[in-house]
Design a protein around this motif. Structure first.
Motif, PDB file in Angstrom:
ATOM      1  N   ARG A  69       3.519   6.330  23.526  1.00 51.40           N
ATOM      2  CA  ARG A  69       4.499   6.624  24.580  1.00 51.40           C
ATOM      3  C   ARG A  69       4.540   5.528  25.641  1.00 51.40           C
ATOM      4  O   ARG A  69       5.609   5.167  26.135  1.00 51.40           O
ATOM      5  CB  ARG A  69       4.185   7.975  25.245  1.00 51.40           C
ATOM      6  CG  ARG A  69       4.529   9.197  24.414  1.00 51.40           C
ATOM      7  CD  ARG A  69       4.536  10.449  25.271  1.00 51.40           C
ATOM      8  NE  ARG A  69       3.241  10.696  25.890  1.00 51.40           N
ATOM      9  CZ  ARG A  69       2.289  11.476  25.375  1.00 51.40           C
ATOM     10  NH1 ARG A  69       2.493  12.082  24.215  1.00 51.40           N
ATOM     11  NH2 ARG A  69       1.157  11.656  26.008  1.00 51.40           N
ATOM     12  N   ARG A  83      -1.205   9.160  20.686  1.00 52.02           N
ATOM     13  CA  ARG A  83       0.113   9.627  21.148  1.00 52.02           C
ATOM     14  C   ARG A  83       0.453   9.043  22.513  1.00 52.02           C
ATOM     15  O   ARG A  83       1.583   8.607  22.749  1.00 52.02           O
ATOM     16  CB  ARG A  83       0.128  11.153  21.216  1.00 52.02           C
ATOM     17  CG  ARG A  83       0.241  11.833  19.874  1.00 52.02           C
ATOM     18  CD  ARG A  83       0.605  13.302  20.023  1.00 52.02           C
ATOM     19  NE  ARG A  83       0.815  13.907  18.715  1.00 52.02           N
ATOM     20  CZ  ARG A  83      -0.110  14.560  18.012  1.00 52.02           C
ATOM     21  NH1 ARG A  83      -1.321  14.704  18.524  1.00 52.02           N
ATOM     22  NH2 ARG A  83       0.166  15.066  16.832  1.00 52.02           N
ATOM     23  N   GLU A 101       5.586  12.098  19.163  1.00 53.29           N
ATOM     24  CA  GLU A 101       5.053  13.402  18.781  1.00 53.29           C
ATOM     25  C   GLU A 101       4.861  13.472  17.266  1.00 53.29           C
ATOM     26  O   GLU A 101       3.986  14.155  16.768  1.00 53.29           O
ATOM     27  CB  GLU A 101       5.975  14.520  19.260  1.00 53.29           C
ATOM     28  CG  GLU A 101       6.012  14.649  20.781  1.00 53.29           C
ATOM     29  CD  GLU A 101       4.621  14.769  21.390  1.00 53.29           C
ATOM     30  OE1 GLU A 101       3.803  15.560  20.875  1.00 53.29           O
ATOM     31  OE2 GLU A 101       4.346  14.067  22.384  1.00 53.29           O
ATOM     32  N   TRP A 102       5.750  12.763  16.501  1.00 56.73           N
ATOM     33  CA  TRP A 102       5.510  12.645  15.079  1.00 56.73           C
ATOM     34  C   TRP A 102       4.538  11.494  14.865  1.00 56.73           C
ATOM     35  O   TRP A 102       4.795  10.361  15.258  1.00 56.73           O
ATOM     36  CB  TRP A 102       6.803  12.352  14.322  1.00 56.73           C
ATOM     37  CG  TRP A 102       6.541  12.212  12.835  1.00 56.73           C
ATOM     38  CD1 TRP A 102       6.601  13.196  11.909  1.00 56.73           C
ATOM     39  CD2 TRP A 102       6.166  11.020  12.142  1.00 56.73           C
ATOM     40  NE1 TRP A 102       6.269  12.693  10.659  1.00 56.73           N
ATOM     41  CE2 TRP A 102       5.988  11.356  10.769  1.00 56.73           C
ATOM     42  CE3 TRP A 102       5.925   9.700  12.522  1.00 56.73           C
ATOM     43  CZ2 TRP A 102       5.612  10.438   9.793  1.00 56.73           C
ATOM     44  CZ3 TRP A 102       5.540   8.774  11.563  1.00 56.73           C
ATOM     45  CH2 TRP A 102       5.395   9.147  10.216  1.00 56.73           C
ATOM     46  N   THR A 148       3.394   5.882  13.911  1.00 58.43           N
ATOM     47  CA  THR A 148       4.546   6.654  14.327  1.00 58.43           C
ATOM     48  C   THR A 148       5.793   5.820  14.081  1.00 58.43           C
ATOM     49  O   THR A 148       5.716   4.592  14.015  1.00 58.43           O
ATOM     50  CB  THR A 148       4.461   7.054  15.814  1.00 58.43           C
ATOM     51  OG1 THR A 148       5.482   8.007  16.121  1.00 58.43           O
ATOM     52  CG2 THR A 148       4.599   5.856  16.736  1.00 58.43           C
TER      53      THR A 148
END
Length: 256
Positions: free
Chosen positions: A141, A137, A168-169, A161
């Motif tokens: 980002r 994650r 977040e997904w 993702t």
């Protein structure tokens, strides 16, 4: 382009030999060969593994064990008590200056335009970071790419993702292969950003002692992980003959 992806060989030449024989059977060809780090550490065949990588003209990344070995050679790290360091000290005594010069050419990160990928040992962000859910994650980002190839965990896996999301997904898919099968394919979803891990050649840690490697096909957008049996007994015998900790030999048979 089809790329052969090797990782975490850990100085285990019987495992590497089995992988190379399997990868090149029936005249298979690759546009490039990459080693994602930790060619050294843990195993009894450091010099022999480096010779194979040279012969493949592999583009090699530094892993934490490879970096640790160079730091020991350069006096930037002390030979503290610990199995990992003990093995590196033993391996230094078996490597030539030519071998060390080769390892010094390895990079921390490779940005490969033909794959459209970042290659690094640990995570897209760090050589030392294990890519688990939280690290994936964070990588999605903070890293702007769409494809990364990593190692370090010794467990084949894919993290994905959707482009444009805040990471977040995310989907995590272990790429485990039943004993009756030799490979599993992971089609990269359209518009997804992915982190792919081929697992370990020389010291798998997912309960499957077979050596693991990967092939990424850019045209098909497909990542395939293969599992290959090898002569575990030979590596175990060589480890025991080296007088290195017995646990290093024992774990190979358990895939741990």
């Amino acid at each position: 382009m089809r790329a052969l992806i090797l990782s975490d060989i850990h100085a285990n030449k019987p495992a590497l030999d089995a992988v190379i024989d399997h990868a090149y059977m029936d005249g298979a060809r690759y546009g490039a060969v990459f080693s994602l780090g930790d060619a050294l550490g843990y195993g009894p065949h450091p010099r022999e593994v480096l010779e194979v990588l040279r012969g493949l003209n592999a583009q090699c990344l530094l892993g934490n064990h490879d970096l640790g070995l160079l730091q020991l050679v350069d006096g930037q790290r002390t030979a503290t008590v610990g199995t990992g360091t003990q093995v590196l000290v033993w391996q230094i005594g078996r490597l030539s200056e030519r071998d060390l010069r080769f390892v010094r050419t390895w990079k921390d990160v490779i940005e490969e335009p033909h794959l459209g990928a970042r290659l690094r040992h640990g995570s897209p962000l760090s050589l030392n970071e294990y890519t688990d859910l939280n690290a994936a994650r964070r990588s999605f980002r903070e890293w702007g790419g769409t494809l990364a190839l990593v190692g370090h965990t010794h467990v084949p896996a894919a993290f994905a993702t959707l482009q444009g999301t805040d990471a977040e997904w995310m989907r995590h898919q272990p790429l485990a292969i039943p004993e009756i099968k030799s490979s599993i394919r992971y089609p990269v979803p359209p518009k997804a950003r992915v982190i792919l891990n081929p697992g370990s050649i020389g010291q798998p840690r997912d309960g499957d002692p077979r050596a693991a490697y990967g092939v990424y096909d850019t045209e098909r957008r497909c990542f395939e992980v293969f599992r290959v049996p090898y002569d575990v007994d030979q590596t175990q015998r060589d480890l025991r003959a080296s007088d290195l900790p017995r646990a290093l030999a024992d774990r190979l048979g358990r895939g741990q």
